[in-house]
Design a protein around this motif. Structure first.
Motif, PDB file in Angstrom:
ATOM      1  N   GLY A 237       0.813  -1.205   0.000  1.00 33.90           N
ATOM      2  CA  GLY A 237       0.000   0.000   0.000  1.00 33.90           C
ATOM      3  C   GLY A 237       0.848   1.257   0.000  1.00 33.90           C
ATOM      4  N   THR A 263      -2.008  -1.835  -4.132  1.00 33.96           N
ATOM      5  CA  THR A 263      -3.261  -1.092  -4.017  1.00 33.96           C
ATOM      6  C   THR A 263      -3.155   0.189  -4.843  1.00 33.96           C
ATOM      7  OG1 THR A 263      -2.556   0.242  -2.128  1.00 33.96           O
ATOM      8  CG2 THR A 263      -3.475  -1.949  -1.650  1.00 33.96           C
ATOM      9  N   GLY A 266      -0.538   2.231  -3.325  1.00 34.75           N
ATOM     10  CA  GLY A 266       0.737   1.545  -3.411  1.00 34.75           C
ATOM     11  C   GLY A 266       1.245   1.330  -4.821  1.00 34.75           C
ATOM     12  N   SER A 301      -0.018  -7.745   4.290  1.00 33.00           N
ATOM     13  CA  SER A 301      -0.311  -6.384   3.831  1.00 33.00           C
ATOM     14  C   SER A 301       0.695  -5.421   4.448  1.00 33.00           C
ATOM     15  CB  SER A 301      -1.737  -5.978   4.198  1.00 33.00           C
ATOM     16  OG  SER A 301      -1.907  -5.934   5.599  1.00 33.00           O
ATOM     17  N   THR A 304      -1.231  -0.536   4.231  1.00 31.83           N
ATOM     18  CA  THR A 304      -2.534  -0.375   3.582  1.00 31.83           C
ATOM     19  C   THR A 304      -3.654  -0.602   4.582  1.00 31.83           C
ATOM     20  OG1 THR A 304      -4.050  -1.272   1.914  1.00 31.83           O
ATOM     21  CG2 THR A 304      -2.390  -2.776   2.781  1.00 31.83           C
TER      22      THR A 304
END
Length: 628
Positions: A237, A263, A266, A301, A304
């Motif tokens: 992210g 994302t 990201g 992750s 994010t």
């Protein structure tokens, strides 16, 4: 004690001109300038202070208060949150126009400093122009609408309150876990009131931007999860970019054989073009990435919030027993989907986690790599077919437009998108490796952000082309900062995909309601006002003429054989340039293959809507999961 007698506004200008941020030995101005529009609420306060003491705090004249905030945010994102602009407005609508920008900044975890003017603190004059009168609370003004959408709010009713308020504002702006919009409201009379401030208040001050270290126990727990995983996946992210952790992410991914998805925020986290660089994930990601995500047994992750777009409204990760880990500077964001969390700076945590995982001989095997490569190659061919399509009639699809822009992009260039079709299409298809930056605002999905944000990026980025990629709907909503670009001599290219409406919402409408209504730019069918529906011919607009009137160099493209040459010409313009490209309506990129929880009507006389509701309920039952 030595003192300096200044007005409240003069003290603000003097204080801001001495504030710096520093990370990894790199020091920069924290607030390098101030955007503003003057009215009776601030012209004799901050306006006067900027005129007299503003040599160290350059002033930029905005055209719309919301746009000024967007420009400051665009700058902050390009400056990886180490620097931002301040914005000053008059009271009333000037102040409330800031609310949308403040929400965008806070939701996207980006710093911006707001100085909305406020009604008189003394109240001798009231009620005054633009004053809200609330019978239940005498201290409420329209500026209180900012409270829910900022990370720090204060109202200065005495000049000496600045001595505590401004340092706290700087602390929040430079906090990696708390940053967002900061609002310091300035009553009109207090801005011009003087006080003997301590001289030390105006000494140069440097605010360190921290890299919170990873706690060893948390690192060991996540490393053990990686060692047990057969099909791990990283989701990168915006925190990767703000931490400047791209190289560390690549080293982590390479050492452990783990592919990386991105994302919206990201996008560009992975700068190397390798099998491990998957591109976008989720509702507007690509189908290969999403197929890999659906089968992942461990999802890590990094930086994010994992919104519903990234997770397909909690439907994307379908492997039995899938587990989640996270790296995040925010404890609030770190536990999403029940993740085992490392609350730390992304770069510091990735380095520690890589070392610990290597000790455990963790990492995916070659069979997983081969599976990923097959899916990635299939998508590469599908992507090329869409982006390279040349139609027999010479018409241009939005995909073809993106493909040509991407082919022309050079290292150091930045393309910006925020709402409608462009951000999703860029997440899915833009090659952001090799420094071809892709700046996507999709935490708030705010139409009208793109053009002012491009100005902010240009202020932060001296070299490379800056492109605001918008639809015609977004251009019509907020084109006015083109005038500011003209005034500042800022070279920005605005590329308009003119497809005659809010087409991405029309697409959603067809998928969830079964009929089109109110999203295309069409004439009303009837001959009288409000007679008939908006289902006549497309409106004939000349967006280029609008841009020309705002001072931009304008280029129009109506056929494919003009596209590349025109984009090259626009790149060479010194100042704002606008390229209007007629694109084919209702022409979409390949589907991401991801479900999204947007509910069709539960009751309707429309058979299509009834069918879509039944499908929705079945899909929700079949796909949506509660993780953790």
């Amino acid at each position: 004690m030595s003192t300096t007698r200044l007005t409240t506004a003069q003290a603000i200008v003097q204080f801001l001109s001495q504030q710096y941020s520093e990370r990894d030995g790199n020091r920069q101005r924290l607030i390098p300038g101030m955007f503003g529009i003057f009215g009776h609420g601030n012209v004799a306060g901050l306006g006067q202070a900027l005129e007299e003491f503003g040599d160290g705090l350059p002033y930029i004249q905005g055209r719309n208060e919301q746009s000024m905030v967007h420009a400051a945010i665009g700058y902050a994102k390009a400056a990886v949150r180490l620097s931002t602009f301040a914005c000053t407005t008059s009271i009333g609508p000037g102040s409330t126009n800031m609310v949308t920008g403040a929400a965008l900044a806070t939701i996207n975890r980006l710093p911006v400093l707001l100085f909305p003017s406020d009604t008189y603190a003394t109240r001798r004059q009231g009620p005054v122009l633009q004053q809200l009168q609330n019978p239940q609370a005498g201290d409420i003004t329209v500026n209180d609408t900012l409270r829910p959408v900022v990370r720090f709010f204060d109202r200065i009713t005495r000049p000496e309150q600045l001595i505590t308020a401004l340092p706290e504002a700087m602390r929040v702006l430079t906090s990696v876990s708390e940053t967002g919009a900061v609002a310091i409201c300035l009553p009109q009379d207090i801005q011009s009131e003087a006080y003997d401030f301590p001289a030390s208040f105006f000494e140069t001050l440097t605010w360190p931007v921290a890299r919170p270290p990873a706690e060893q126990g948390a690192v060991e727990r996540v490393a053990s999860m990686i060692a047990e995983a057969k099909r791990p996946l990283v989701i990168a992210g915006g925190g990767v970019i703000y931490s400047e952790a791209q190289e560390e992410l690549d080293a982590f991914s390479d050492a452990l054989n783990i592919p990386v998805a991105e994302t919206f925020a990201g996008k560009g986290s992975m700068q190397a073009a390798s099998w491990r660089t998957l591109g976008g994930i989720g509702l507007e990601g690509n189908p290969a990435t999403n197929e890999i995500a659906a089968k992942a047994d461990l999802v890590i992750s990094i930086g994010t919030r994992l919104t519903d777009f990234a997770t397909g409204s909690h439907s994307l990760f379908q492997a039995p027993g899938v587990r989640f880990a996270s790296i995040n500077v925010s404890g609030h964001d770190s536990r999403r989907l029940g993740a085992t969390a490392i609350v730390a700076d992304a770069r510091a945590a990735l380095s520690a986690l890589r070392e610990e995982a290597i000790k455990l001989s963790a990492g995916a095997d070659d069979s997983y790599r081969q599976e990923v490569e097959v899916l990635r190659e299939a998508w590469t061919k599908q992507r090329a077919a869409a982006l390279d399509e040349v139609r027999d009639d010479g018409a241009i699809t939005q995909a073809r437009l993106i493909g040509e822009m991407n082919r022309l992009a050079e290292p150091g260039d930045t393309i910006i998108a925020a709402a409608g079709g462009p951000p999703g299409d860029l997440l899915k298809t833009w090659d952001a490796t090799g420094g071809r930056n892709c700046h996507l605002e999709f935490g708030f999905s705010c139409m009208g952000y793109e053009i002012p944000a491009a100005l902010g990026v240009r202020l932060a980025q001296a070299d490379g082309q800056v492109i605001a990629f918008v639809g015609d709907g977004t251009f019509l909503m907020n084109p006015t900062e083109i005038v500011t670009m003209l005034q500042e001599g800022a070279s920005v290219t605005v590329v308009i995909s003119e497809n005659h409406g809010f087409q991405v919402i029309r697409r959603l409408q067809m998928l969830r309601a079964g009929t089109s209504f109110g999203n295309e730019f069409r004439h009303r069918e009837g001959s009288r006002l409000l007679e008939g529906r908006l289902e006549g011919d497309y409106l004939k607009l000349d967006l280029g003429l609008v841009a020309e009137g705002l001072g931009a160099a304008v280029f129009r493209v109506s056929s494919d054989n003009e596209l590349r040459e025109t984009l090259e010409k626009a790149r060479a313009v010194n100042g704002p340039a606008v390229v209007v490209v007629e694109t084919v309506p209702h022409s979409d990129l390949p589907s991401a293959g991801v479900w999204w929880d947007v509910a069709p009507p539960e009751t309707s006389s429309n058979e299509a809507a009834q069918r879509l509701r039944s499908e929705y309920e079945a899909d929700r039952e079949r796909l949506q999961r509660h993780y953790g």
